[in-house]
Design an enzyme around this catalytic site. Sequence first.
Site, PDB file in Angstrom:
ATOM      1  N   ILE A  77      -7.661 -35.980   2.995  1.00  0.00           N
ATOM      2  CA  ILE A  77      -6.262 -35.691   2.660  1.00  0.00           C
ATOM      3  C   ILE A  77      -6.037 -34.192   2.821  1.00  0.00           C
ATOM      4  O   ILE A  77      -6.899 -33.388   2.482  1.00  0.00           O
ATOM      5  CB  ILE A  77      -5.902 -36.155   1.228  1.00  0.00           C
ATOM      6  CG1 ILE A  77      -4.405 -35.934   0.952  1.00  0.00           C
ATOM      7  CG2 ILE A  77      -6.765 -35.457   0.189  1.00  0.00           C
ATOM      8  CD1 ILE A  77      -3.926 -36.591  -0.333  1.00  0.00           C
ATOM      9  N   LEU A  78      -4.898 -33.846   3.392  1.00  0.00           N
ATOM     10  CA  LEU A  78      -4.615 -32.436   3.638  1.00  0.00           C
ATOM     11  C   LEU A  78      -3.114 -32.207   3.669  1.00  0.00           C
ATOM     12  O   LEU A  78      -2.365 -32.950   4.299  1.00  0.00           O
ATOM     13  CB  LEU A  78      -5.215 -31.995   4.973  1.00  0.00           C
ATOM     14  CG  LEU A  78      -4.950 -30.546   5.397  1.00  0.00           C
ATOM     15  CD1 LEU A  78      -5.672 -29.586   4.454  1.00  0.00           C
ATOM     16  CD2 LEU A  78      -5.403 -30.310   6.833  1.00  0.00           C
ATOM     17  N   VAL A  79      -2.666 -31.180   2.955  1.00  0.00           N
ATOM     18  CA  VAL A  79      -1.299 -30.675   3.059  1.00  0.00           C
ATOM     19  C   VAL A  79      -1.387 -29.308   3.716  1.00  0.00           C
ATOM     20  O   VAL A  79      -2.167 -28.453   3.282  1.00  0.00           O
ATOM     21  CB  VAL A  79      -0.632 -30.568   1.672  1.00  0.00           C
ATOM     22  CG1 VAL A  79       0.745 -29.923   1.790  1.00  0.00           C
ATOM     23  CG2 VAL A  79      -0.507 -31.945   1.029  1.00  0.00           C
ATOM     24  N   GLN A  84       2.161 -26.433   0.777  1.00  0.00           N
ATOM     25  CA  GLN A  84       1.418 -26.664  -0.460  1.00  0.00           C
ATOM     26  C   GLN A  84       2.205 -26.158  -1.671  1.00  0.00           C
ATOM     27  O   GLN A  84       3.048 -25.275  -1.565  1.00  0.00           O
ATOM     28  CB  GLN A  84       0.053 -25.996  -0.384  1.00  0.00           C
ATOM     29  CG  GLN A  84      -0.878 -26.658   0.627  1.00  0.00           C
ATOM     30  CD  GLN A  84      -2.228 -25.978   0.731  1.00  0.00           C
ATOM     31  OE1 GLN A  84      -2.557 -25.068  -0.031  1.00  0.00           O
ATOM     32  NE2 GLN A  84      -3.043 -26.424   1.684  1.00  0.00           N
ATOM     33  N   GLY A  85       1.906 -26.747  -2.829  1.00  0.00           N
ATOM     34  CA  GLY A  85       2.571 -26.365  -4.065  1.00  0.00           C
ATOM     35  C   GLY A  85       3.937 -26.983  -4.249  1.00  0.00           C
ATOM     36  O   GLY A  85       4.701 -26.569  -5.123  1.00  0.00           O
ATOM     37  N   LYS A  86       4.257 -27.992  -3.445  1.00  0.00           N
ATOM     38  CA  LYS A  86       5.586 -28.610  -3.509  1.00  0.00           C
ATOM     39  C   LYS A  86       5.515 -30.100  -3.834  1.00  0.00           C
ATOM     40  O   LYS A  86       6.510 -30.803  -3.736  1.00  0.00           O
ATOM     41  CB  LYS A  86       6.319 -28.396  -2.184  1.00  0.00           C
ATOM     42  CG  LYS A  86       6.501 -26.922  -1.839  1.00  0.00           C
ATOM     43  CD  LYS A  86       7.168 -26.732  -0.481  1.00  0.00           C
ATOM     44  CE  LYS A  86       7.306 -25.245  -0.148  1.00  0.00           C
ATOM     45  NZ  LYS A  86       7.918 -25.024   1.191  1.00  0.00           N
ATOM     46  N   GLY A  87       4.346 -30.578  -4.195  1.00  0.00           N
ATOM     47  CA  GLY A  87       4.204 -31.969  -4.592  1.00  0.00           C
ATOM     48  C   GLY A  87       3.934 -32.946  -3.466  1.00  0.00           C
ATOM     49  O   GLY A  87       3.852 -34.152  -3.706  1.00  0.00           O
ATOM     50  N   SER A  90       0.556 -34.925  -3.951  1.00  0.00           N
ATOM     51  CA  SER A  90       0.698 -35.997  -4.930  1.00  0.00           C
ATOM     52  C   SER A  90       1.429 -37.195  -4.325  1.00  0.00           C
ATOM     53  O   SER A  90       1.083 -38.349  -4.566  1.00  0.00           O
ATOM     54  CB  SER A  90       1.464 -35.488  -6.156  1.00  0.00           C
ATOM     55  OG  SER A  90       0.757 -34.448  -6.784  1.00  0.00           O
ATOM     56  N   GLU A 111     -13.820 -40.691  -1.273  1.00  0.00           N
ATOM     57  CA  GLU A 111     -15.100 -40.199  -0.748  1.00  0.00           C
ATOM     58  C   GLU A 111     -15.378 -38.770  -1.220  1.00  0.00           C
ATOM     59  O   GLU A 111     -14.772 -37.823  -0.747  1.00  0.00           O
ATOM     60  CB  GLU A 111     -15.089 -40.240   0.787  1.00  0.00           C
ATOM     61  CG  GLU A 111     -16.403 -39.823   1.410  1.00  0.00           C
ATOM     62  CD  GLU A 111     -16.367 -39.906   2.927  1.00  0.00           C
ATOM     63  OE1 GLU A 111     -17.311 -39.422   3.574  1.00  0.00           O
ATOM     64  OE2 GLU A 111     -15.384 -40.449   3.467  1.00  0.00           O
TER      65      GLU A 111
END
Length: 292
Positions: A77-79, A84-87, A90, A111
């Site tokens: 998983i990667l943003v 980043q920091g904007k939900g 999640s 994993e």
Amino acid sequence: MLKWLLNFYVLLLVLTRRGSIISGSNPIDVTDPDWHLYLLIQKKEHKEEPLYQIVGFTAVYKFYRYPDRLRMRLSQILVLPSFQGKGFGSYLVEVVNKVATAENVYDLTVEEPSEKFQHIRTCIDINRLRAFDPIKPAIDSAVETLTKGKLSKKAQIPRFTPPLNAIDKVRETLKINKKHFLKCWEILIYLALDPIDKYLDDYTSVITNHVRAGILGKDIEAPKKQVVDVPTSYAAEASFVVFKSLSGEANNGNDVQVDENKPDQEEQLKQLVEERIREIKLVAGKVSKLRI
């Protein structure tokens, strides 16, 4: 459109050569049909045609569980940094949860999650579990028992683990696997204790018991039997001795010895418990503030 497809192709090339922010994750084999990639795309209106930007992604692997179910493993998983920091992270986790539920897989695992991802995942699942009515009586029962007396003064402390039917209901409905649910259970108990300061010593004793059991094995109080090979002039393949360990620990056929490093072990245990309590407090304090 062409630009974002090119960006996606570059991203895919990177993913096939290395893992993402989940510690220990494996590269994606694009020839394996059991890999599923979920992209989060942002659309912006721009002059003649809209602009599309890749915000992030998550990669999931589906594998067989006997006799007729599938399990899901969130592998990557990667943003992207600018988002980043904007939900969005999640949101990706919540999407995977919904897919697991909609497809009725056996459960969802991760994993080798990094510490940061595990925190986000736990916060999300705590909110799901707090809204899950079937386990509320079990939580109330555990809290009632814990608040009755000074557990920290007792020689034998109850395990305070969830009943098996609660574990099964959570797995079947929310797709939360047993190992992760047991961690969440500790936090659910913590959140239900009011005021927490009054019961913190007893709660810490329970966590100490859990950590010790995790190190030594779930049946630390039950003596274990082991088959030990012994020298013999008789048929070697038919000769053995059943050894019963009074401590309940496997010793690979060696004599039971007094552990001269017990003070060091107790100090290490104390540090592990303090770290676990810190993690619990961190999740409890941010359970409604989810951001990546």
